[in-house]
Design an enzyme around this catalytic site. Sequence first.
Site, PDB file in Angstrom:
ATOM      1  N   LYS A 115       0.849  -1.189   0.000  1.00  0.00           N
ATOM      2  CA  LYS A 115       0.000   0.000   0.000  1.00  0.00           C
ATOM      3  C   LYS A 115       0.882   1.236   0.000  1.00  0.00           C
ATOM      4  CE  LYS A 115      -4.039   1.939   2.347  1.00  0.00           C
ATOM      5  NZ  LYS A 115      -3.541   3.277   2.547  1.00  0.00           N
ATOM      6  N   CYS A 426       8.863  41.619  12.401  1.00  0.00           N
ATOM      7  CA  CYS A 426       9.630  40.572  13.071  1.00  0.00           C
ATOM      8  C   CYS A 426      10.431  39.815  12.019  1.00  0.00           C
ATOM      9  CB  CYS A 426       8.689  39.619  13.801  1.00  0.00           C
ATOM     10  SG  CYS A 426       9.522  38.152  14.444  1.00  0.00           S
TER      11      CYS A 426
HETATM   12  S1  IVH Z   1      -7.208  -0.487  -4.005  1.00  0.00           S
HETATM   13  C1  IVH Z   1     -11.733   0.023  -3.842  1.00  0.00           C
HETATM   14  N1  IVH Z   1      -4.603  -0.950  -4.123  1.00  0.00           N
HETATM   15  O1  IVH Z   1      -4.942   3.182  -0.430  1.00  0.00           O
HETATM   16  C2  IVH Z   1     -10.276  -0.170  -3.949  1.00  0.00           C
HETATM   17  N2  IVH Z   1      -5.355   1.035  -3.057  1.00  0.00           N
HETATM   18  O2  IVH Z   1      -8.025   3.154   1.173  1.00  0.00           O
HETATM   19  C3  IVH Z   1      -9.471   0.936  -3.386  1.00  0.00           C
HETATM   20  N3  IVH Z   1      -3.571   2.489  -2.209  1.00  0.00           N
HETATM   21  O3  IVH Z   1      -7.521   5.123  -1.821  1.00  0.00           O
HETATM   22  C4  IVH Z   1      -8.062   1.013  -3.717  1.00  0.00           C
HETATM   23  N4  IVH Z   1      -1.888   1.207  -2.865  1.00  0.00           N
HETATM   24  O4  IVH Z   1      -5.091   5.636  -2.476  1.00  0.00           O
HETATM   25  C5  IVH Z   1      -5.582  -0.125  -3.707  1.00  0.00           C
HETATM   26  N5  IVH Z   1      -2.351  -1.452  -4.313  1.00  0.00           N
HETATM   27  C6  IVH Z   1      -3.316  -0.627  -3.908  1.00  0.00           C
HETATM   28  C7  IVH Z   1      -3.033   0.586  -3.230  1.00  0.00           C
HETATM   29  C8  IVH Z   1      -4.094   1.388  -2.816  1.00  0.00           C
HETATM   30  C9  IVH Z   1      -2.237   2.346  -2.258  1.00  0.00           C
HETATM   31  C10 IVH Z   1      -4.290   3.612  -1.579  1.00  0.00           C
HETATM   32  C11 IVH Z   1      -5.354   4.249  -2.445  1.00  0.00           C
HETATM   33  C12 IVH Z   1      -6.662   4.007  -1.744  1.00  0.00           C
HETATM   34  C13 IVH Z   1      -6.233   3.718  -0.339  1.00  0.00           C
HETATM   35  C14 IVH Z   1      -7.126   2.658   0.283  1.00  0.00           C
END
Ligand code: IVH
Length: 664
Positions: A115, A426
């Site tokens: 993530k 300042c």
């Molecule tokens: S899937 C409905 N995959 O994390 C599916 N998200 O709350 C939603 N993110 O808004 C996203 N890496 O900004 C997905 N491999 C990944 C991700 C990812 C980062 C972020 C994205 C999303 C939040 C999840």
Amino acid sequence: MTTVAQKIEDLREKLRHHEYLYHVMDAPEITDAEYDVLMRELKALEKAHPELLTPDSPTQRVGGKPREGFVRVPHSSPMLSLDNALGEQELRDFDRRVRGLLKDGEAYAYVAELKMDGVSMAVHYRNGKLAQALTRGDGTIGEDVTENARTIRSIPLQLKGHRANLEARGEVVLNQKAFEKLNAEQEANGARLFANPRNAAAGSLRVLDPGITASRQLEYFTYFLLADGAPAQKTQSEALEALKKLGFKVNPHSQRFEDIDRLVAFCKQWEEKRDSLPFEIDGVVIKVDSVEQQNRLGWTAKAPRWAIAYKFAARQAETLLESIEVNVGRTGAVTPWARLKPVNIGGVMVSRATLHNEDEIGRLDVEGGDRVLVERAGDVIPKVVRVVRQGEHRIPFRMPRHCPVCGGEIVRAEGEAVSRCINTNCPARLKESVLHFAARGVMDIDGMGEALVSQLVDSGLVKNVADLYRLTLDDLVELERMGKKSAEKLLANIESSRKQPLPRILSGLGIPFVGERTAQFLADAFGDLDKIAQADEEELQRAEEVGPKVSQSIRRFFHEKHNRELIDRLREERLPFKYEAKRKAGGPLAGMTFVITGTLPDLSRDEATNLIENAGGKVSGSVSKKTSYLVAGAEAGSKLDKATTLGVKVIDEAALRGLAEKGG
Ligand code: IVH
């Protein structure tokens, strides 16, 4: 024989290939210099044959001009976020829910992806060419950032070997190195620092000037491939493969799991290893692999039931809080911070943490000598989470009454959490004051940008805004990057700013709560800066829209010795302290309120405002039921939606001109 058109197409293909190798595969085959030679050759040919120029040419990444605002566009399907699993147990609970919803004994698998901590974006391709890029926005409607996205090199302008209509969703990120470099530049320019790579990515993508995005080394990692808003592949693992084939960057560390124990181990492993990656990750995203199963599992109102974010625990450590000190920022904000006994948190030595403001200190009930828990969340400045054990000899914090930098009075305005040094001169806040004074819509001194103001203040030439009017040609040509021509131009601009009327000067002083509008009302009511400076609170409140909060702020400002000295200096410079209210009580637009949105064909915002005000009308920043007319130009956004909803009349520039002449 090769035609020019062929030659151009060959060069484009070559450049696309090398861009892909460099920005997507991280495996360049030629040097930057060799790349530049190809690029220059292509640019020269396109310049000689402008009829052959196409928007998907590698030369066309940065082309767009800064815009007025973002256009809002609905997503093909909602961009929802994910539910979180904190810790192993919640991840196993998620797996149990999934199993429970599928058929008895039905086989299923997960794909786990890192993530990445950035901002999500959707990129649309038509006939294989980049057509539109949208930020997540509220999940249903995004903002069009196409011109900015074009500048991100890992986003193909043209898909590899494909002419389809597709949508790739993913994350715009800034890696750790680029983030640190950006913040170093921000610091050198006296600009605000970004708290973490995610804020920096967001702040670099959502800017009106694509040139800024281009300079920020953003990367785009994709994780969804859609056609008409639905998954284009049968499984998530195939989608990731397809994305790679199309030329997108996909995080290489994803893995497919049929066994929950292995999946848990994967998450824990990455939690340990997170610091070894070049970019910030804040967890692992786990998705059911089969799209058919995803559809059966469905969605709640907020998030899919077929995916979850396993969130890493924050990086924390315990240490001694030695003392609470304060720092004066560029806006005069006095921010308390904790001096810590240095402690290692996730590989970084931490010796200070922010405490934000007095209320935060009260909430934490923290004092010098306490043992505290400190958290580093990828942020530049770590924060104190809570007191672990109170010290034996605690030293309570008191906000100082005088600024540690200049001795000016420190004031916390009613209803505000922040205390500020109110001395405009300042040194800690001087640059900000000068920039504000010179800004467009205030004193309008063109050419007075951040770099120049920094030099003027650092060299001691400018100790308050009145000093601007004493600058000489000799002073200016001494400065870096300042030729005689531009110095003369700047002096002329400073000179003509002397004619700005009182409301401009007043708003230029940067009195808290006195913006353009209030300054106008004050000038209308008093017609003289000296009278405003001497008025008591009751008198001040006779001006339109000035209540106790504003009048108190004005009194405080003029009570401060340095500010009174500044007023004397401005008087010496013969700036116009007197003002004759030019607004006619009558006028064709008397009693009407206008809101302006979008880009008007001929009038700038300021010009349209003047037109309305000179005809006796008022201009407001937001649409309400009381708005008489919304004046809408090209690329009007949310204000137009709101006006339509409220039934407010919408007119264009031509109709406005008509009204201003004849009245409604
Ligand atoms: S899937 C409905 N995959 O994390 C599916 N998200 O709350 C939603 N993110 O808004 C996203 N890496 O900004 C997905 N491999 C990944 C991700 C990812 C980062 C972020 C994205 C999303 C939040 C999840």
